[in-house]
Scaffold this motif. Sequence first.
Motif, PDB file in Angstrom:
ATOM      1  N   SER A 394     -16.302   5.375  -7.447  1.00 38.02           N
ATOM      2  CA  SER A 394     -16.491   6.723  -7.989  1.00 38.02           C
ATOM      3  C   SER A 394     -15.179   7.491  -8.119  1.00 38.02           C
ATOM      4  CB  SER A 394     -17.453   7.507  -7.089  1.00 38.02           C
ATOM      5  OG  SER A 394     -16.923   7.620  -5.777  1.00 38.02           O
ATOM      6  N   ILE A 395     -14.054   6.863  -7.767  1.00 39.13           N
ATOM      7  CA  ILE A 395     -12.755   7.528  -7.835  1.00 39.13           C
ATOM      8  C   ILE A 395     -12.194   7.409  -9.248  1.00 39.13           C
ATOM      9  CG2 ILE A 395     -10.427   7.639  -6.881  1.00 39.13           C
ATOM     10  CD1 ILE A 395     -12.622   8.380  -4.905  1.00 39.13           C
ATOM     11  N   SER A 396     -11.639   8.486  -9.755  1.00 34.97           N
ATOM     12  CA  SER A 396     -11.156   8.519 -11.135  1.00 34.97           C
ATOM     13  C   SER A 396      -9.924   7.634 -11.334  1.00 34.97           C
ATOM     14  CB  SER A 396     -10.800   9.953 -11.523  1.00 34.97           C
ATOM     15  OG  SER A 396      -9.647  10.398 -10.821  1.00 34.97           O
ATOM     16  N   GLY A 397      -9.706   7.257 -12.567  1.00 36.68           N
ATOM     17  CA  GLY A 397      -8.540   6.451 -12.905  1.00 36.68           C
ATOM     18  C   GLY A 397      -7.244   7.191 -12.654  1.00 36.68           C
ATOM     19  N   ARG A 398      -7.221   8.500 -12.864  1.00 38.31           N
ATOM     20  CA  ARG A 398      -6.005   9.280 -12.625  1.00 38.31           C
ATOM     21  C   ARG A 398      -5.633   9.276 -11.146  1.00 38.31           C
ATOM     22  NH1 ARG A 398      -6.117  15.067 -14.271  1.00 38.31           N
ATOM     23  NH2 ARG A 398      -8.276  14.945 -13.568  1.00 38.31           N
ATOM     24  N   ALA A 399      -6.645   9.373 -10.282  1.00 40.70           N
ATOM     25  CA  ALA A 399      -6.373   9.346  -8.843  1.00 40.70           C
ATOM     26  C   ALA A 399      -5.813   7.992  -8.429  1.00 40.70           C
ATOM     27  CB  ALA A 399      -7.646   9.652  -8.058  1.00 40.70           C
ATOM     28  N   LYS A 400      -6.401   6.924  -8.943  1.00 40.10           N
ATOM     29  CA  LYS A 400      -5.906   5.587  -8.625  1.00 40.10           C
ATOM     30  C   LYS A 400      -4.485   5.385  -9.139  1.00 40.10           C
ATOM     31  CE  LYS A 400     -10.507   3.438  -8.771  1.00 40.10           C
ATOM     32  NZ  LYS A 400     -11.369   2.477  -9.492  1.00 40.10           N
ATOM     33  N   GLN A 401      -4.221   5.906 -10.337  1.00 41.14           N
ATOM     34  CA  GLN A 401      -2.874   5.797 -10.889  1.00 41.14           C
ATOM     35  C   GLN A 401      -1.865   6.500  -9.991  1.00 41.14           C
ATOM     36  OE1 GLN A 401      -1.638   8.646 -13.772  1.00 41.14           O
ATOM     37  NE2 GLN A 401      -0.788   7.088 -15.155  1.00 41.14           N
ATOM     38  N   LEU A 402      -2.238   7.663  -9.480  1.00 41.04           N
ATOM     39  CA  LEU A 402      -1.337   8.419  -8.619  1.00 41.04           C
ATOM     40  C   LEU A 402      -1.051   7.657  -7.328  1.00 41.04           C
ATOM     41  CD1 LEU A 402       0.292  10.922  -8.045  1.00 41.04           C
ATOM     42  CD2 LEU A 402      -1.786  12.033  -7.195  1.00 41.04           C
ATOM     43  N   VAL A 403      -2.084   7.087  -6.734  1.00 46.72           N
ATOM     44  CA  VAL A 403      -1.886   6.281  -5.524  1.00 46.72           C
ATOM     45  C   VAL A 403      -0.894   5.155  -5.801  1.00 46.72           C
ATOM     46  CG1 VAL A 403      -2.983   4.695  -3.889  1.00 46.72           C
ATOM     47  CG2 VAL A 403      -4.141   6.821  -4.523  1.00 46.72           C
ATOM     48  N   ALA A 404      -1.077   4.470  -6.921  1.00 42.56           N
ATOM     49  CA  ALA A 404      -0.197   3.346  -7.267  1.00 42.56           C
ATOM     50  C   ALA A 404       1.239   3.812  -7.497  1.00 42.56           C
ATOM     51  CB  ALA A 404      -0.722   2.642  -8.516  1.00 42.56           C
ATOM     52  N   GLN A 405       1.432   4.988  -8.072  1.00 38.11           N
ATOM     53  CA  GLN A 405       2.783   5.484  -8.319  1.00 38.11           C
ATOM     54  C   GLN A 405       3.482   5.920  -7.034  1.00 38.11           C
ATOM     55  OE1 GLN A 405       1.572   8.416 -11.301  1.00 38.11           O
ATOM     56  NE2 GLN A 405       2.759   7.308 -12.844  1.00 38.11           N
ATOM     57  N   LEU A 406       2.701   6.302  -6.037  1.00 33.53           N
ATOM     58  CA  LEU A 406       3.279   6.658  -4.738  1.00 33.53           C
ATOM     59  C   LEU A 406       3.527   5.419  -3.878  1.00 33.53           C
ATOM     60  CD1 LEU A 406       1.104   9.804  -3.993  1.00 33.53           C
ATOM     61  CD2 LEU A 406       3.580   9.800  -4.398  1.00 33.53           C
ATOM     62  N   LEU A 407       2.635   4.443  -3.964  1.00 33.39           N
ATOM     63  CA  LEU A 407       2.802   3.204  -3.211  1.00 33.39           C
ATOM     64  C   LEU A 407       3.584   2.181  -4.044  1.00 33.39           C
ATOM     65  CD1 LEU A 407      -0.672   2.851  -1.449  1.00 33.39           C
ATOM     66  CD2 LEU A 407       1.462   3.820  -0.566  1.00 33.39           C
ATOM     67  N   GLU A 408       4.621   2.665  -4.671  1.00 32.69           N
ATOM     68  CA  GLU A 408       5.532   1.831  -5.455  1.00 32.69           C
ATOM     69  C   GLU A 408       6.601   1.269  -4.521  1.00 32.69           C
ATOM     70  OE1 GLU A 408       7.899  -0.204  -7.503  1.00 32.69           O
ATOM     71  OE2 GLU A 408       6.239   0.642  -8.682  1.00 32.69           O
ATOM     72  N   PRO A 409       6.725  -0.061  -4.425  1.00 26.21           N
ATOM     73  CA  PRO A 409       7.667  -0.636  -3.465  1.00 26.21           C
ATOM     74  C   PRO A 409       9.128  -0.341  -3.757  1.00 26.21           C
ATOM     75  CG  PRO A 409       6.711  -2.356  -4.859  1.00 26.21           C
ATOM     76  CD  PRO A 409       5.943  -1.094  -5.124  1.00 26.21           C
ATOM     77  N   ASP A 410       9.485  -0.105  -5.022  1.00 23.75           N
ATOM     78  CA  ASP A 410      10.860   0.214  -5.383  1.00 23.75           C
ATOM     79  C   ASP A 410      11.054   1.718  -5.244  1.00 23.75           C
ATOM     80  OD1 ASP A 410      13.308   0.739  -6.521  1.00 23.75           O
ATOM     81  OD2 ASP A 410      13.002  -0.580  -8.253  1.00 23.75           O
ATOM     82  N   PRO A 411      11.865   2.182  -4.294  1.00 22.22           N
ATOM     83  CA  PRO A 411      12.011   3.630  -4.094  1.00 22.22           C
ATOM     84  C   PRO A 411      12.587   4.348  -5.301  1.00 22.22           C
ATOM     85  CG  PRO A 411      13.634   2.408  -2.805  1.00 22.22           C
ATOM     86  CD  PRO A 411      12.661   1.399  -3.330  1.00 22.22           C
ATOM     87  N   ASP A 412      13.354   3.631  -6.149  1.00 25.71           N
ATOM     88  CA  ASP A 412      13.906   4.257  -7.350  1.00 25.71           C
ATOM     89  C   ASP A 412      12.830   4.549  -8.394  1.00 25.71           C
ATOM     90  OD1 ASP A 412      16.512   4.276  -6.412  1.00 25.71           O
ATOM     91  OD2 ASP A 412      16.911   2.259  -7.131  1.00 25.71           O
ATOM     92  N   LYS A 413      11.715   3.813  -8.341  1.00 25.96           N
ATOM     93  CA  LYS A 413      10.625   3.998  -9.293  1.00 25.96           C
ATOM     94  C   LYS A 413       9.486   4.837  -8.717  1.00 25.96           C
ATOM     95  CE  LYS A 413      11.500  -0.471 -11.544  1.00 25.96           C
ATOM     96  NZ  LYS A 413      10.931  -1.823 -11.832  1.00 25.96           N
ATOM     97  N   ARG A 414       9.510   5.071  -7.443  1.00 27.35           N
ATOM     98  CA  ARG A 414       8.463   5.843  -6.778  1.00 27.35           C
ATOM     99  C   ARG A 414       8.519   7.299  -7.228  1.00 27.35           C
ATOM    100  NH1 ARG A 414       9.552   4.898  -0.966  1.00 27.35           N
ATOM    101  NH2 ARG A 414       9.182   2.735  -1.627  1.00 27.35           N
ATOM    102  N   LEU A 415       7.372   7.944  -7.291  1.00 27.18           N
ATOM    103  CA  LEU A 415       7.339   9.355  -7.663  1.00 27.18           C
ATOM    104  C   LEU A 415       8.149  10.200  -6.686  1.00 27.18           C
ATOM    105  CD1 LEU A 415       3.663  10.222  -8.689  1.00 27.18           C
ATOM    106  CD2 LEU A 415       5.587   9.657 -10.170  1.00 27.18           C
ATOM    107  N   THR A 416       8.833  11.184  -7.206  1.00 31.90           N
ATOM    108  CA  THR A 416       9.468  12.192  -6.363  1.00 31.90           C
ATOM    109  C   THR A 416       8.463  13.306  -6.094  1.00 31.90           C
ATOM    110  OG1 THR A 416      10.272  13.472  -8.238  1.00 31.90           O
ATOM    111  CG2 THR A 416      11.705  11.684  -7.425  1.00 31.90           C
ATOM    112  N   ALA A 417       8.821  14.227  -5.208  1.00 30.05           N
ATOM    113  CA  ALA A 417       7.925  15.353  -4.924  1.00 30.05           C
ATOM    114  C   ALA A 417       7.712  16.210  -6.165  1.00 30.05           C
ATOM    115  CB  ALA A 417       8.498  16.191  -3.781  1.00 30.05           C
TER     116      ALA A 417
END
Length: 427
Positions: A394-417
């Motif tokens: 039941s979780i939206s695609g946008r929420a899942k996308q955000l989780v994936a962008q934060l749990l990005e293993p490359d710190p240079d590609k990870r979302l900033t604040a």
Amino acid sequence: MRSLLSRAYAATAAAVSGACRARNNCRRTSNHTLAARFSQGLPMLIGRSAATRVHTRQLLSNMPTPGRAVGVGAMIAGMGCAAAGGIAIGMALPTERVLDMSRDAGQGSGSSQERAKTSGSGPARSPTIYEDEHDVARELPRPAMVQDVRIDDIEALYEFKSCLASGGSGAVWRAREKASGREVAIKVIDKKLLSPALFNMEVYSMQRCAGHPNILQLLAAYDVAPYTHNNDGEWHLVMELAQGGELFNKLVQHGAYSEQMAAKIVNQIARGVYHLHSCGVCHRDIKPENVVLMTDEEEDVQVKLIDFGAAVVLEEDEQVISGGRVGTWTYWAPEQADETAPYDCAVDMWSIGVLLYVMLSGRHPFEKPGADGRATLERILAAEYAMDGHEWKSISGRAKQLVAQLLEPDPDKRLTAAELLSHSWVR
């Protein structure tokens, strides 16, 4: 009253210190619900073996040897009481075994230069890399707000009410400021468990980011001289009191949050972290226990970040290598779990990703039922997680996308604040 409390605290501190030396593995919780959930094998895996932060390498010298298992039963048996109403501090969690695993699992994760952040589109700028957070702390002057006092001075200023929480480095008390009648929280730290340099950095970090609505405010700081019940003396931090308790407790009581409520909370956490990073402060221990609700109001929720004991001051193009020795290991970013890699404020964004995953699903992304610490650490290093369970349907695609962008293993590609705050799901 305070004399009795001083004796009680001294007995508590002695017991806690003895427990550390005896290498007990423990975790505090605010009620027996969490223990019941764990014993029943329910899926509230929000940091089972991740008790709380480890302050310094001085504490690590008292930790268990790498071969000793860290069992859930042992942790539950050693739980302390936490506050129903406010802030709590962490207890030292044995990490040597985890660090030993990271030496094996983290091999081949890239050189320091490869993992260092670069700025702009031009040639990479070599960052300043500190080998240890102590190196950063020693460069900081003692904050002017730290006052030298005797225990009698503290008793004249504050009426100590009750112990909210206790841990490996001290305790947090609910107290009343006598002059104003205001209720406050006082974090009492045994000096033999925390160096002056690291205490100064904790105070400096809180001062540097003071005034933000999503960061708990430091009201006073004291260097308490040795006295009858503590021959080493104490550090005292006086802070505003969070009446709504920890986000951790709310998750245990109510389970996963709705997307709407989770977005409200993450927005506020992101605002606080953006301010921290803008001030050159990396928190390094963002987790549900270190996010507090200022009131019990659910509709108009206000949250604040607490516990800057693991914070490090990093200016632009500065990084530190701590070998994962601070913070809560199940919230470490891969570069923090790799004890040879330098890292910067990007580790906080990973921790927010773990926290968001927990808030949406009620589960920890990297801990699996029956898995040991090594398996969990390997999943962290590989950023191996899934969002395909029934709780994610039941979780939206946008929420899942955000989780994936934060749990990005490359710190240079990870979302900033800043990028997190601009994400459509958070806005």
